[in-house]
Motif scaffolding. Structure first.
Motif, short mmCIF file in Angstrom:
data_model
loop_
_atom_site.label_atom_id
_atom_site.label_comp_id
_atom_site.label_asym_id
_atom_site.label_seq_id
_atom_site.Cartn_x
_atom_site.Cartn_y
_atom_site.Cartn_z
N LYS A 47 -13.02 72.29 5.18
CA LYS A 47 -13.65 73.35 4.38
C LYS A 47 -15.05 73.17 4.15
O LYS A 47 -15.66 72.10 4.29
N ARG A 48 -15.75 74.00 4.10
CA ARG A 48 -17.13 74.40 3.86
C ARG A 48 -18.12 73.34 4.53
O ARG A 48 -18.35 73.40 5.60
N THR A 49 -18.77 72.43 3.57
CA THR A 49 -19.66 71.33 4.21
C THR A 49 -18.99 70.31 5.08
O THR A 49 -19.42 69.75 5.86
N GLU A 50 -17.72 70.26 4.81
CA GLU A 50 -16.74 69.23 5.91
C GLU A 50 -17.27 69.81 7.38
O GLU A 50 -17.20 69.13 8.36
N ILE A 51 -16.95 71.21 7.34
CA ILE A 51 -17.45 71.77 8.67
C ILE A 51 -18.58 71.56 9.34
O ILE A 51 -18.85 71.20 10.36
#
Length: 70
Positions: A47-51
């Protein structure tokens, strides 16, 4: 001042983006361009910053053997 601090580094712009190109030129930073093709595929569970973190590490891995050549 920034150019002086970075003068001993080999800065590589690993992007084909004209905007990033222009940004580096405006900062008067010496750099080379080295774009390597990477499939920007990431696991569905991220998700989000993990991507963005995952993709940044994936792109950086294409340059991992540069340090070995120093």
């Amino acid at each position: 001042m920034l150019k002086e601090k970075l003068k001993h580094l080999n800065i590589i712009l690993a992007s084909g983006s004209p905007r990033r190109h222009h940004f580096f030129k405006e900062l008067a930073i010496d750099f080379t361009i080295d774009v390597r093709e990477i499939d920007e595929v990431f696991p569905d569970h991220l998700k989000r910053t993990e991507i963005t973190d995952f993709l940044a590490e994936l792109k950086a891995s294409a340059f991992k053997n540069l340090a070995a050549n120093d």
